[in-house]
Motif scaffolding. Sequence first.
Motif, mmCIF file in Angstrom:
data_model
loop_
_atom_site.group_PDB
_atom_site.id
_atom_site.type_symbol
_atom_site.label_atom_id
_atom_site.label_comp_id
_atom_site.label_asym_id
_atom_site.label_seq_id
_atom_site.Cartn_x
_atom_site.Cartn_y
_atom_site.Cartn_z
ATOM 1 N N SER A 234 0.998 5.538 -1.153
ATOM 2 C CA SER A 234 0.419 6.971 -1.496
ATOM 3 C C SER A 234 1.052 7.434 -2.793
ATOM 4 C CB SER A 234 0.575 7.891 -0.308
ATOM 5 O OG SER A 234 0.043 9.201 -0.790
ATOM 6 N N ARG B 124 -9.675 3.081 -0.919
ATOM 7 C CA ARG B 124 -8.537 2.231 -0.923
ATOM 8 C C ARG B 124 -7.173 3.069 -1.298
ATOM 9 N NH1 ARG B 124 -9.068 -2.760 1.573
ATOM 10 N NH2 ARG B 124 -11.240 -3.701 1.015
ATOM 11 N N ARG B 125 -6.235 2.627 -0.756
ATOM 12 C CA ARG B 125 -4.988 3.087 -1.148
ATOM 13 C C ARG B 125 -4.571 2.667 -2.233
ATOM 14 N NH1 ARG B 125 -0.955 3.920 3.799
ATOM 15 N NH2 ARG B 125 0.151 5.284 2.100
ATOM 16 N N THR B 126 -3.676 3.347 -3.040
ATOM 17 C CA THR B 126 -2.996 2.465 -4.339
ATOM 18 C C THR B 126 -2.315 1.312 -3.634
ATOM 19 O OG1 THR B 126 -2.925 4.591 -5.750
ATOM 20 C CG2 THR B 126 -1.447 2.999 -6.276
ATOM 21 N N ARG B 127 -2.233 0.282 -4.335
ATOM 22 C CA ARG B 127 -1.423 -1.024 -4.159
ATOM 23 C C ARG B 127 -0.603 -1.285 -5.507
ATOM 24 N NH1 ARG B 127 -5.078 -5.239 -0.310
ATOM 25 N NH2 ARG B 127 -5.727 -3.521 1.110
ATOM 26 N N SER C 97 2.597 13.421 0.428
ATOM 27 C CA SER C 97 3.036 12.545 1.224
ATOM 28 C C SER C 97 4.668 12.322 1.286
ATOM 29 C CB SER C 97 2.285 11.300 1.042
ATOM 30 O OG SER C 97 1.188 11.031 1.017
ATOM 31 N N SER D 283 0.165 10.472 -3.678
ATOM 32 C CA SER D 283 0.210 11.941 -3.555
ATOM 33 C C SER D 283 1.483 12.487 -3.302
ATOM 34 C CB SER D 283 -1.008 12.202 -2.284
ATOM 35 O OG SER D 283 -0.980 13.764 -2.087
ATOM 36 N N GLN E 64 0.978 -1.261 -0.108
ATOM 37 C CA GLN E 64 0.053 0.016 -0.056
ATOM 38 C C GLN E 64 1.081 1.157 -0.077
ATOM 39 O OE1 GLN E 64 -2.690 0.129 3.275
ATOM 40 N NE2 GLN E 64 -3.639 -1.827 2.747
ATOM 41 N N GLY F 231 -5.516 3.693 -6.376
ATOM 42 C CA GLY F 231 -6.536 3.967 -5.017
ATOM 43 C C GLY F 231 -7.610 4.997 -5.428
#
Length: 455
Positions: free
Chosen positions: A94, A143-146, A99, A96, A92, A133
């Motif tokens: 981010s 959901r966060r990016t995976r 972050s 962004s 997982q 995500g």
Amino acid sequence: MLDQGSLHRAEWDRSINKSHAIIYEKSSMPVRNAHFERLLDVLFEQTCIENMVSSTISAKKETETKTLKKCLKSILWHLYRAFSIDQDCYVQISLSSNSYKVKDELNPHRIPRRIVDVVHRLHEAEIIDMKIGFLDRGILYGRRTRIRASVKFLSELGSLPRPINADPVPPPAILFRDKETKKPISSNFFMKSTNVTKITELVSSYNDMMLGRKITLDGISGDLAAWENKKGEFTTIDLSKKFISAVVHCSNDGLGYFRMHGAFWQLMPSGYRHLVRVDGEKTACLDYSSQVLNIAASLNGYQLPEDAYNIDLGNFFINSIDTKNLIKSAVVIFLNTSDKKSGYGALRSALRTTYTNGSFPVRLTNEFFDQVVTHLVYNYPFLEQYLLKNHGHDFFAEDAEIARSIIQKFLDHDKVVLPIHDGFMVAVSDRDLLHETMHKVWRDRFGTVIQIKEE
């Protein structure tokens, strides 16, 4: 017809039951390993990441190249860690750019926002699979990016030796948070506090000592261990997290809380704590019995009986075991909530989780909880000033002070103690020292006696 949010959820749910995930940590990097570095160099060249360098001046170009390679190293390391658990395990992460602030105290390796570009490049090169995500604000579902290694890259990860361990970096000794929002705030002003300085020195000394000690789990060779709970969800424990930080809650009323967080043994399921080893030695775990109730009593000069939760509710339908479970949960929850609505709701939810299918012997109505409060105050009048008035932080501050005193005693003996808020773990050979220290610290602070139990 499915809306966009439903389509996203369906896509996630197709794989959610067959895989689990670890969290990307900006602070985590591997110890130096020749095999890992060799794969890093190959991957850097294969994915043409060097073409992402925009500088033309030699010095700046070299710096930017090193930065991009550091980003790649961080991603490769997390792909390796996930793969060491399961080839379908995700990371997982981010995407962004906010972050990744290089001046963030929780970003010791100064991972920059360019890591987002590197993730996309790896996806384009089919090195990773990626599920973007999303956040559906309408139903508060997200959901966060995976990311995870692609099938074609699995063999490359599989060629790396096992295990490669993390290179531990102690976190900041003190983390400042806004009392209401819990968000990080600037520490410059508060660092001048005498209490902050004292606690910073203690936690820093503790973390420095832990750098040279091995805190492991029996049967686990690497840094990561994963458990599956009753719901089929996975919990991953990172054994490289053997350090603590004191969290300070700041408000106009001053500084408070100061509880210590961050170590893996605080996060792992209690049923597995017997597997913890200190420098290879088995451990013992001792807890203060009914700690929060004992703190409240002691602050008011009251000595609790040995079985403090043995309160007669006058209800023939509830046996003694269920009564004790109820009273224990009620005390902790009612001391940490501000009114009946939040307190009764939280207790009702907690009991329904413990007693599934409505199996608690009586209906959990507000009238029943009113009776519980009445009996608590009747048996312990000092509780009236605290219940449902959000005094939890006051008691957390007290148990944090106790924990720091015990840690200091063990530092004086150059011995390891692992704090778990109301309990502590030590090597079996230090069990008697811990028992004696816990009694003395409590007696010196409160002048009362408390029962100590062993897990």
